[in-house]
Design an enzyme around this catalytic site. Structure first.
Site, PDB file in Angstrom:
ATOM      1  N   LYS A   1       0.828  -1.211   0.000  1.00  8.99           N
ATOM      2  CA  LYS A   1       0.000   0.000   0.000  1.00  8.99           C
ATOM      3  C   LYS A   1       0.865   1.265   0.000  1.00  8.99           C
ATOM      4  O   LYS A   1       0.595   2.208  -0.759  1.00  8.99           O
ATOM      5  CB  LYS A   1      -0.936  -0.024   1.202  1.00  8.99           C
ATOM      6  CG  LYS A   1      -1.794   1.229   1.371  1.00  8.99           C
ATOM      7  CD  LYS A   1      -2.967   0.979   2.278  1.00  8.99           C
ATOM      8  CE  LYS A   1      -2.612   0.261   3.536  1.00  8.99           C
ATOM      9  NZ  LYS A   1      -1.636   0.983   4.403  1.00  8.99           N
TER      10      LYS A   1
ATOM     11  N   THR B   1       3.920   1.508  -1.031  1.00 13.33           N
ATOM     12  CA  THR B   1       4.622   1.539  -2.310  1.00 13.33           C
ATOM     13  C   THR B   1       3.723   2.131  -3.394  1.00 13.33           C
ATOM     14  O   THR B   1       4.154   2.968  -4.199  1.00 13.33           O
ATOM     15  CB  THR B   1       5.077   0.121  -2.702  1.00 13.33           C
ATOM     16  OG1 THR B   1       5.912  -0.405  -1.665  1.00 13.33           O
ATOM     17  CG2 THR B   1       5.852   0.129  -4.007  1.00 13.33           C
TER      18      THR B   1
ATOM     19  N   ARG C   1       2.756   8.371   6.850  1.00 10.10           N
ATOM     20  CA  ARG C   1       3.171   8.297   8.252  1.00 10.10           C
ATOM     21  C   ARG C   1       4.668   8.012   8.384  1.00 10.10           C
ATOM     22  O   ARG C   1       5.305   7.514   7.478  1.00 10.10           O
ATOM     23  CB  ARG C   1       2.397   7.188   8.972  1.00 10.10           C
ATOM     24  CG  ARG C   1       0.918   7.454   9.117  1.00 10.10           C
ATOM     25  CD  ARG C   1       0.197   6.240   9.694  1.00 10.10           C
ATOM     26  NE  ARG C   1       0.246   5.106   8.777  1.00 10.10           N
ATOM     27  CZ  ARG C   1      -0.059   3.861   9.122  1.00 10.10           C
ATOM     28  NH1 ARG C   1      -0.397   3.581  10.359  1.00 10.10           N
ATOM     29  NH2 ARG C   1      -0.011   2.894   8.230  1.00 10.10           N
TER      30      ARG C   1
ATOM     31  N   LYS D   1       7.508  -6.510  10.386  1.00  8.83           N
ATOM     32  CA  LYS D   1       6.807  -5.889   9.264  1.00  8.83           C
ATOM     33  C   LYS D   1       7.747  -5.124   8.337  1.00  8.83           C
ATOM     34  O   LYS D   1       7.520  -5.014   7.138  1.00  8.83           O
ATOM     35  CB  LYS D   1       5.717  -4.942   9.794  1.00  8.83           C
ATOM     36  CG  LYS D   1       4.827  -4.355   8.694  1.00  8.83           C
ATOM     37  CD  LYS D   1       3.713  -3.514   9.304  1.00  8.83           C
ATOM     38  CE  LYS D   1       2.840  -2.904   8.230  1.00  8.83           C
ATOM     39  NZ  LYS D   1       3.548  -1.896   7.432  1.00  8.83           N
TER      40      LYS D   1
ATOM     41  N   ALA E   1      -2.922   1.617  12.893  1.00 12.41           N
ATOM     42  CA  ALA E   1      -4.353   1.595  12.564  1.00 12.41           C
ATOM     43  C   ALA E   1      -5.104   0.479  13.272  1.00 12.41           C
ATOM     44  O   ALA E   1      -6.331   0.513  13.346  1.00 12.41           O
ATOM     45  CB  ALA E   1      -4.549   1.466  11.055  1.00 12.41           C
TER      46      ALA E   1
ATOM     47  N   PHE F   1      -3.331  -0.320   7.115  1.00 10.61           N
ATOM     48  CA  PHE F   1      -3.976  -1.620   6.920  1.00 10.61           C
ATOM     49  C   PHE F   1      -5.141  -1.521   5.924  1.00 10.61           C
ATOM     50  O   PHE F   1      -5.091  -0.726   4.993  1.00 10.61           O
ATOM     51  CB  PHE F   1      -4.398  -2.221   8.253  1.00 10.61           C
ATOM     52  CG  PHE F   1      -3.250  -2.472   9.198  1.00 10.61           C
ATOM     53  CD1 PHE F   1      -2.147  -3.201   8.780  1.00 10.61           C
ATOM     54  CD2 PHE F   1      -3.247  -1.961  10.490  1.00 10.61           C
ATOM     55  CE1 PHE F   1      -1.062  -3.427   9.636  1.00 10.61           C
ATOM     56  CE2 PHE F   1      -2.169  -2.192  11.356  1.00 10.61           C
ATOM     57  CZ  PHE F   1      -1.088  -2.927  10.915  1.00 10.61           C
TER      58      PHE F   1
ATOM     59  N   PHE G   1       2.975  -8.511  -8.782  1.00 13.03           N
ATOM     60  CA  PHE G   1       4.206  -9.167  -8.350  1.00 13.03           C
ATOM     61  C   PHE G   1       4.739 -10.006  -9.510  1.00 13.03           C
ATOM     62  O   PHE G   1       3.972 -10.432 -10.393  1.00 13.03           O
ATOM     63  CB  PHE G   1       3.940 -10.067  -7.141  1.00 13.03           C
ATOM     64  CG  PHE G   1       3.909  -9.350  -5.816  1.00 13.03           C
ATOM     65  CD1 PHE G   1       4.783  -9.685  -4.796  1.00 13.03           C
ATOM     66  CD2 PHE G   1       2.996  -8.323  -5.580  1.00 13.03           C
ATOM     67  CE1 PHE G   1       4.758  -9.030  -3.577  1.00 13.03           C
ATOM     68  CE2 PHE G   1       2.957  -7.665  -4.358  1.00 13.03           C
ATOM     69  CZ  PHE G   1       3.842  -8.017  -3.351  1.00 13.03           C
TER      70      PHE G   1
ATOM     71  N   TRP H   1       6.720  -0.874  -8.027  1.00 12.64           N
ATOM     72  CA  TRP H   1       7.926  -1.378  -7.341  1.00 12.64           C
ATOM     73  C   TRP H   1       9.078  -1.472  -8.330  1.00 12.64           C
ATOM     74  O   TRP H   1      10.191  -1.044  -8.050  1.00 12.64           O
ATOM     75  CB  TRP H   1       7.659  -2.751  -6.711  1.00 12.64           C
ATOM     76  CG  TRP H   1       8.755  -3.203  -5.786  1.00 12.64           C
ATOM     77  CD1 TRP H   1       8.797  -3.076  -4.435  1.00 12.64           C
ATOM     78  CD2 TRP H   1       9.998  -3.830  -6.168  1.00 12.64           C
ATOM     79  NE1 TRP H   1       9.983  -3.573  -3.933  1.00 12.64           N
ATOM     80  CE2 TRP H   1      10.740  -4.038  -4.983  1.00 12.64           C
ATOM     81  CE3 TRP H   1      10.559  -4.224  -7.377  1.00 12.64           C
ATOM     82  CZ2 TRP H   1      11.990  -4.632  -4.974  1.00 12.64           C
ATOM     83  CZ3 TRP H   1      11.823  -4.813  -7.371  1.00 12.64           C
ATOM     84  CH2 TRP H   1      12.533  -5.015  -6.182  1.00 12.64           C
TER      85      TRP H   1
END
Length: 561
Positions: free
Chosen positions: A76, A78, A99, A110, A278, A306, A386, A414
């Site tokens: 998210k 990215t 953030r 994470k 979150a 999230f 991906f 990405w």
């Protein structure tokens, strides 16, 4: 077999050529006098600059959210960064607002929160570590308040604080399960009054939420003064204002409140400021940064933590009310890998094509789309591609979206940076221009607290009902009596499921959410409802990411992400 050498995020970040932040802010019409430099590539806006922006016209806010996250990854942040770069490539005056990372997940499991691949904010290592010291200031202010509470009790306890009912905890910006429950004040009369205490991770501190929802310094001081720290022997709330220390806390936070400005790999300006989780807080960057961005750019790309059941719901119900703006559109990020996990495929097998599992996981995506539709906002589904995704899987997801007339775009930010987000940016501009939607809230602030929670459970999670513990039922009555009934609700819930059971993936039905406790965050301006086994001080995994981190003899970070 041909071996493809794929660089890691940190290698890509370290190879990137940064521009002096003075040049970056000039794209926004700002000069060196409008910022305070923190080295060559980081800066904070000055209060004078922020005040002067109020005369500018408003830009359009785009919220990026996602399906329920899985260990497979959604990307998210990215996509948020890549979308900002893509809008810049299309000639739009764009600004990203996200953030700050917490050291807890950075050194845990994470990872950081600066995006990935060629869609990152820089300098990545500094942002993921100490950055400009904002989190340290919040931790210090939090613990200064804890020390002042214990000192007040030690010095005679004029406020008659019940030491069994102190709700203010100490904090630390790390995952440390050993600190969840502690005893302080041991060692005799001169060492303080013995009592049970505990630690929250800094991002769960109410001061983090207060800083991220404050609109200026005076509002920060007002909110700090309203924070409830304990209850007295008559079971009445005791606040920071009662202790008379809101001025000291504001002083500690005066620099942390100012938004930080950095850049992406492609030199798009980015505000990185504030960082509440979150799943245990409201999950959005600061109001100060977002409001400043609205006055500096035509398109502001921001995110909620999230899935749409957490970050987006709180962004729309809590942050927009505090900041007094309305978002223009929403991007819902999904990956085929994550959808297959929601459809029952094991993580170890995600590299294998599985159309059936993909089809099974689509119900999770559909629920989040329905939630955004309920808010009346236009949206685009962003398929974050991906390398393991097969063409058949991609076509299955694209065709499903088109069949249901869900706006959709394939992204590859990405690997390709802003260029990989052009399709998404163009689709987003198209839905914004065509939109006749009307943003609306899913609950009124006039509703009782329990009914607000029920609305969220039924309309956002798709659940059947809510069950309150005996403790929560008593708190509901107390909070209404204290005059807190008209505040919005901040649900503390697992991020992995629409329910409060992290094992229920996909789109569970006929479930009940269990609220075990309510916490008043009056300074932040919301009531937290704790569900399931969500904790405000996480623990470290068996193999923390910290085990892979190092630094060379020149101070260059290794293994950070």
């Amino acid at each position: 077999m041909l071996q493809i050498d794929i660089k890691s995020d940190i290698e890509i970040a370290q190879d990137a050529k940064l521009k002096p932040i003075k040049k970056i802010v000039s794209k926004l019409g700002l000069s060196e006098d409008d910022i305070e430099l923190y080295g060559k590539y980081k800066a904070k806006l000055t209060y004078e600059t922020i005040e002067g922006l109020k005369k500018n016209k408003d830009g359009k806010v785009i919220l990026v959210t996602s399906i329920n996250p899985t260990p497979a990854g959604e990307g998210k942040s990215t996509v948020t960064v890549g979308l900002g770069d893509a809008l810049t490539k299309l000639g739009k005056k764009a600004l990203i607002a996200i953030r700050e990372p917490s050291l807890g997940p950075t050194m845990g499991i994470k990872g950081g929160a600066t995006g990935g691949g060629y869609a990152q904010v820089l300098p990545m290592e500094e942002i993921n570590l100490h950055f400009t010291g904002d989190f340290h200031a919040i931790t210090t202010a939090n613990n200064a308040l804890a020390a002042l509470i214990d000192n007040h009790i030690h010095q005679g306890n004029e406020m008659q604080i019940d030491t069994r009912r102190i709700v203010w905890k100490r904090s630390l910006d790390l995952n440390d399960r050993a600190l969840r429950q502690v005893v302080v004040g041991l060692g005799g009369p001169s060492q303080g009054v013995p009592r049970e205490d505990g630690f929250d991770i800094t991002v769960a501190s109410e001061i983090m939420a207060v800083l991220c929802l404050a609109t200026d310094l005076l509002d920060l001081k007002r909110r700090l003064s309203q924070m409830v720290v304990a209850y007295n022997l008559h079971k009445e709330p005791v606040t920071v204002k009662d202790l008379g220390v809101e001025g000291a806390l504001t002083l500690l936070l005066k620099d942390a409140l100012r938004p930080n400005i950095v850049q992406t790999i492609e030199h798009t300006p980015a505000f990185v400021h504030g960082g509440p989780f979150a799943n245990i807080a409201h999950g959005c960057n600061s109001v100060m940064a977002t409001n400043a961005a609205i006055k500096l750019a035509d398109y502001i790309v921001t995110e909620g933590g999230f899935g749409a059941d957490l970050g987006a719901e709180k962004f729309l119900h809590i942050k927009t009310r505090a900041a007094n703006f309305k978002p223009e559109a929403v991007v819902i990020v999904a990956t085929i890998r994550a959808l297959k996990m929601h459809g029952g495929q094991k993580k170890a097998d995600l590299h294998m094509e599985n159309i059936k599992a993909l089809q099974g996981g689509l119900q999770n995506l559909q629920k989040h789309i329905e939630t955004i539709q309920a808010f009346g906002l236009p949206y685009v589904v962003a398929i974050n591609r991906f390398v393991s995704d097969t063409n058949e899987e991609v076509m299955e997801l694209m065709n499903w979206c088109k069949k249901h007339e869900y706006p959709v775009a394939l992204t590859d930010v990405w690997a390709k940076g802003g260029e990989g987000g052009i399709e998404l940016a163009e689709k987003l501009l198209e839905v914004i221009n065509k939109s006749e939607g009307q943003f609306n809230y899913l609950y009124s602030l006039d509703l009782p607290i329990d009914e607000k929670i029920r609305r969220i459970v039924q309309k956002v999670y798709g659940g059947k009902d809510v069950e309150f513990s005996g403790k929560a039922m008593k708190q509901l009555a107390d909070f209404e009596r204290f005059g807190w009934g008209q505040l919005p609700v901040c649900m503390a819930k697992t991020q992995y499921s629409l329910s409060d059971d992290p094992q229920q993936l996909g789109r569970p039905e006929n479930f009940t959410i269990h609220v075990r406790e309510l916490k008043p965050k009056i300074g932040a301006g919301f009531i937290v409802a704790l569900t399931g086994d969500v904790m405000t001080m996480p623990g470290l995994p068996k193999k923390p990411a910290a085990n892979l981190m190092d630094v060379d003899e020149c101070g260059k970070a290794k293994g950070l992400f």
